[in-house]
Design a protein around this motif. Structure first.
Motif, PDB file in Angstrom:
ATOM      1  N   LYS A 100       0.843  -1.211   0.000  1.00  0.00           N
ATOM      2  CA  LYS A 100       0.000   0.000   0.000  1.00  0.00           C
ATOM      3  C   LYS A 100       0.873   1.254   0.000  1.00  0.00           C
ATOM      4  CE  LYS A 100      -4.245  -1.838   1.922  1.00  0.00           C
ATOM      5  NZ  LYS A 100      -5.279  -1.765   2.951  1.00  0.00           N
ATOM      6  N   GLN A 101       1.917   1.243   0.829  1.00  0.00           N
ATOM      7  CA  GLN A 101       2.842   2.382   0.849  1.00  0.00           C
ATOM      8  C   GLN A 101       3.541   2.515  -0.502  1.00  0.00           C
ATOM      9  OE1 GLN A 101       3.941   4.912   2.890  1.00  0.00           O
ATOM     10  NE2 GLN A 101       2.197   4.481   4.198  1.00  0.00           N
ATOM     11  N   ALA A 102       3.932   1.377  -1.077  1.00  0.00           N
ATOM     12  CA  ALA A 102       4.589   1.398  -2.393  1.00  0.00           C
ATOM     13  C   ALA A 102       3.672   2.060  -3.408  1.00  0.00           C
ATOM     14  CB  ALA A 102       4.937  -0.019  -2.839  1.00  0.00           C
ATOM     15  N   PHE A 103       2.422   1.646  -3.443  1.00  0.00           N
ATOM     16  CA  PHE A 103       1.468   2.222  -4.396  1.00  0.00           C
ATOM     17  C   PHE A 103       1.308   3.729  -4.180  1.00  0.00           C
ATOM     18  CE2 PHE A 103      -2.810   3.694  -5.394  1.00  0.00           C
ATOM     19  CZ  PHE A 103      -2.823   3.471  -6.766  1.00  0.00           C
ATOM     20  N   GLU A 104       1.178   4.142  -2.925  1.00  0.00           N
ATOM     21  CA  GLU A 104       0.977   5.569  -2.633  1.00  0.00           C
ATOM     22  C   GLU A 104       2.165   6.411  -3.105  1.00  0.00           C
ATOM     23  OE1 GLU A 104      -1.806   7.098  -1.771  1.00  0.00           O
ATOM     24  OE2 GLU A 104      -2.788   5.137  -1.718  1.00  0.00           O
ATOM     25  N   TRP A 105       3.390   5.895  -2.915  1.00  0.00           N
ATOM     26  CA  TRP A 105       4.564   6.653  -3.363  1.00  0.00           C
ATOM     27  C   TRP A 105       4.673   6.655  -4.883  1.00  0.00           C
ATOM     28  CZ3 TRP A 105       6.652  10.299  -0.761  1.00  0.00           C
ATOM     29  CH2 TRP A 105       6.650  10.255   0.639  1.00  0.00           C
ATOM     30  N   TYR A 106       4.335   5.523  -5.522  1.00  0.00           N
ATOM     31  CA  TYR A 106       4.318   5.512  -6.994  1.00  0.00           C
ATOM     32  C   TYR A 106       3.289   6.523  -7.510  1.00  0.00           C
ATOM     33  CZ  TYR A 106       7.105   1.199  -7.415  1.00  0.00           C
ATOM     34  OH  TYR A 106       8.101   0.247  -7.374  1.00  0.00           O
ATOM     35  N   LYS A 107       2.146   6.541  -6.865  1.00  0.00           N
ATOM     36  CA  LYS A 107       1.062   7.450  -7.263  1.00  0.00           C
ATOM     37  C   LYS A 107       1.503   8.913  -7.129  1.00  0.00           C
ATOM     38  CE  LYS A 107      -3.755   8.496  -6.108  1.00  0.00           C
ATOM     39  NZ  LYS A 107      -4.866   8.162  -5.197  1.00  0.00           N
ATOM     40  N   MET A 108       2.156   9.228  -6.015  1.00  0.00           N
ATOM     41  CA  MET A 108       2.622  10.601  -5.789  1.00  0.00           C
ATOM     42  C   MET A 108       3.628  11.019  -6.867  1.00  0.00           C
ATOM     43  SD  MET A 108       4.241  12.326  -2.358  1.00  0.00           S
ATOM     44  CE  MET A 108       2.800  11.908  -1.390  1.00  0.00           C
ATOM     45  N   ALA A 109       4.590  10.144  -7.155  1.00  0.00           N
ATOM     46  CA  ALA A 109       5.602  10.451  -8.177  1.00  0.00           C
ATOM     47  C   ALA A 109       4.979  10.499  -9.560  1.00  0.00           C
ATOM     48  CB  ALA A 109       6.722   9.419  -8.128  1.00  0.00           C
ATOM     49  N   ALA A 110       3.983   9.654  -9.801  1.00  0.00           N
ATOM     50  CA  ALA A 110       3.323   9.613 -11.114  1.00  0.00           C
ATOM     51  C   ALA A 110       2.595  10.920 -11.408  1.00  0.00           C
ATOM     52  CB  ALA A 110       2.341   8.445 -11.176  1.00  0.00           C
ATOM     53  N   GLN A 111       2.128  11.588 -10.364  1.00  0.00           N
ATOM     54  CA  GLN A 111       1.417  12.856 -10.552  1.00  0.00           C
ATOM     55  C   GLN A 111       2.314  13.943 -11.134  1.00  0.00           C
ATOM     56  OE1 GLN A 111      -0.230  13.401  -6.613  1.00  0.00           O
ATOM     57  NE2 GLN A 111      -1.967  12.066  -7.054  1.00  0.00           N
ATOM     58  N   THR A 112       3.636  13.741 -11.049  1.00  0.00           N
ATOM     59  CA  THR A 112       4.575  14.704 -11.643  1.00  0.00           C
ATOM     60  C   THR A 112       4.851  14.361 -13.108  1.00  0.00           C
ATOM     61  OG1 THR A 112       6.609  13.484 -11.149  1.00  0.00           O
ATOM     62  CG2 THR A 112       5.736  14.949  -9.417  1.00  0.00           C
ATOM     63  N   GLY A 113       4.330  13.188 -13.550  1.00  0.00           N
ATOM     64  CA  GLY A 113       4.565  12.755 -14.921  1.00  0.00           C
ATOM     65  C   GLY A 113       5.713  11.775 -15.064  1.00  0.00           C
ATOM     66  N   ASP A 114       6.342  11.363 -13.953  1.00  0.00           N
ATOM     67  CA  ASP A 114       7.480  10.453 -14.012  1.00  0.00           C
ATOM     68  C   ASP A 114       7.052   9.118 -14.647  1.00  0.00           C
ATOM     69  OD1 ASP A 114      10.350   9.868 -12.780  1.00  0.00           O
ATOM     70  OD2 ASP A 114       9.087   8.097 -12.418  1.00  0.00           O
ATOM     71  N   PHE A 115       7.757   8.732 -15.733  1.00  0.00           N
ATOM     72  CA  PHE A 115       7.406   7.522 -16.468  1.00  0.00           C
ATOM     73  C   PHE A 115       7.534   6.261 -15.622  1.00  0.00           C
ATOM     74  CE2 PHE A 115       8.422   9.989 -20.439  1.00  0.00           C
ATOM     75  CZ  PHE A 115       7.140   9.904 -20.973  1.00  0.00           C
ATOM     76  N   ALA A 117       7.384   5.841 -12.445  1.00  0.00           N
ATOM     77  CA  ALA A 117       6.319   5.781 -11.438  1.00  0.00           C
ATOM     78  C   ALA A 117       4.995   5.399 -12.086  1.00  0.00           C
ATOM     79  CB  ALA A 117       6.193   7.130 -10.731  1.00  0.00           C
ATOM     80  N   ARG A 118       4.729   5.963 -13.257  1.00  0.00           N
ATOM     81  CA  ARG A 118       3.463   5.648 -13.941  1.00  0.00           C
ATOM     82  C   ARG A 118       3.410   4.179 -14.358  1.00  0.00           C
ATOM     83  NH1 ARG A 118       3.461  10.248 -18.249  1.00  0.00           N
ATOM     84  NH2 ARG A 118       1.611   9.251 -19.056  1.00  0.00           N
ATOM     85  N   VAL A 119       4.523   3.680 -14.870  1.00  0.00           N
ATOM     86  CA  VAL A 119       4.578   2.270 -15.276  1.00  0.00           C
ATOM     87  C   VAL A 119       4.349   1.379 -14.058  1.00  0.00           C
ATOM     88  CG1 VAL A 119       6.132   0.444 -16.093  1.00  0.00           C
ATOM     89  CG2 VAL A 119       6.000   2.626 -17.328  1.00  0.00           C
ATOM     90  N   ASN A 120       5.013   1.685 -12.951  1.00  0.00           N
ATOM     91  CA  ASN A 120       4.854   0.876 -11.739  1.00  0.00           C
ATOM     92  C   ASN A 120       3.451   1.001 -11.157  1.00  0.00           C
ATOM     93  OD1 ASN A 120       7.384  -0.595 -11.024  1.00  0.00           O
ATOM     94  ND2 ASN A 120       8.242   1.428 -11.335  1.00  0.00           N
ATOM     95  N   MET A 121       2.860   2.176 -11.241  1.00  0.00           N
ATOM     96  CA  MET A 121       1.491   2.346 -10.757  1.00  0.00           C
ATOM     97  C   MET A 121       0.534   1.505 -11.611  1.00  0.00           C
ATOM     98  SD  MET A 121      -0.583   5.837  -9.888  1.00  0.00           S
ATOM     99  CE  MET A 121      -1.193   6.256 -11.500  1.00  0.00           C
ATOM    100  N   ALA A 122       0.767   1.490 -12.927  1.00  0.00           N
ATOM    101  CA  ALA A 122      -0.050   0.669 -13.823  1.00  0.00           C
ATOM    102  C   ALA A 122       0.065  -0.805 -13.446  1.00  0.00           C
ATOM    103  CB  ALA A 122       0.372   0.886 -15.277  1.00  0.00           C
ATOM    104  N   VAL A 123       1.289  -1.257 -13.162  1.00  0.00           N
ATOM    105  CA  VAL A 123       1.518  -2.650 -12.760  1.00  0.00           C
ATOM    106  C   VAL A 123       0.771  -2.949 -11.457  1.00  0.00           C
ATOM    107  CG1 VAL A 123       3.268  -4.311 -11.970  1.00  0.00           C
ATOM    108  CG2 VAL A 123       3.699  -2.899 -14.004  1.00  0.00           C
TER     109      VAL A 123
END
Length: 198
Positions: A100-115, A117-123
């Protein structure tokens, strides 16, 4: 003759000692400078300290120390540290595994457009890691990253089309994304293309 050889030997030893001193004193060891900057709350320095501990470069490898530095930098808004921290939470590296923490941090980084983070959030959405499984949402996030030219996202999107995961199965579109990624040098896409030729 022996005196000359002894003097030459002493000179050589002295020269080596001087060389060692200067190499040791002035070698490119960034730890002191990074620590000083990190102590002044510099997120980039904190992130770099995390990387050093993660790799065991210039310092003894310690995932716990890497986690601490990434956590500090991540809370100070450093995007790459947020992704690294998420990865450690996901693997349980230097901390208790917490998807859950992993997802939340990926989500936060993905909001900046980081590829990454977005790929990991999708996974995470595709596999239900730290979030309720939602293959369609995972597919949409992956497609968004792939359409912005992320080579790894293109490869993974090709896999989703090839399997029909989160979307309709379509080998032609899968091939299109593998080719797009392979043109950017992505090794997994090149492997997928070789497999299709067999």
């Amino acid at each position: 003759m022996e005196i000359i050889e002894v003097r030459t030997g002493i000179t050589a030893i002295f020269a080596l000692a001087v060389a060692w001193f200067f190499l040791h004193k002035y070698a490119a060891n960034p730890v002191k400078k990074l620590l000083a900057k990190a102590a002044q709350n510099d997120p980039e320095a904190q992130y770099q300290m995390g990387r050093l501990y993660y790799a065991g470069k210039y310092v003894k490898r310690s995932l716990r120390q890497a986690f601490t530095w990434f956590d500090t930098a991540a809370h100070n808004g450093h995007v790459h540290a947020q992704v690294a921290l998420a990865g450690l939470y996901n693997a349980g590296g230097g901390c208790k595994k917490d998807e859950k923490q992993a997802f939340e941090w990926y989500k936060m980084a993905a909001q900046t457009g980081d590829f990454e983070a977005r790929v990991n959030m999708a996974v995470c959405y595709l596999q239900g890691l730290g979030v309720e499984k939602d293959e369609k949402k995972g597919f949409q996030i992956m497609k968004s990253a792939a359409d912005e030219e992320s080579p790894i996202a293109c490869t993974l999107l090709g896999d989703l089309y090839a399997k029909g995961q989160g979307t309709e199965k379509d080998q032609k579109i899968a091939l299109k994304y593998y080719l797009k990624a392979a043109k950017q040098g992505e090794p997994f896409a090149k492997e997928r293309l070789k497999e299709q030729k067999k």
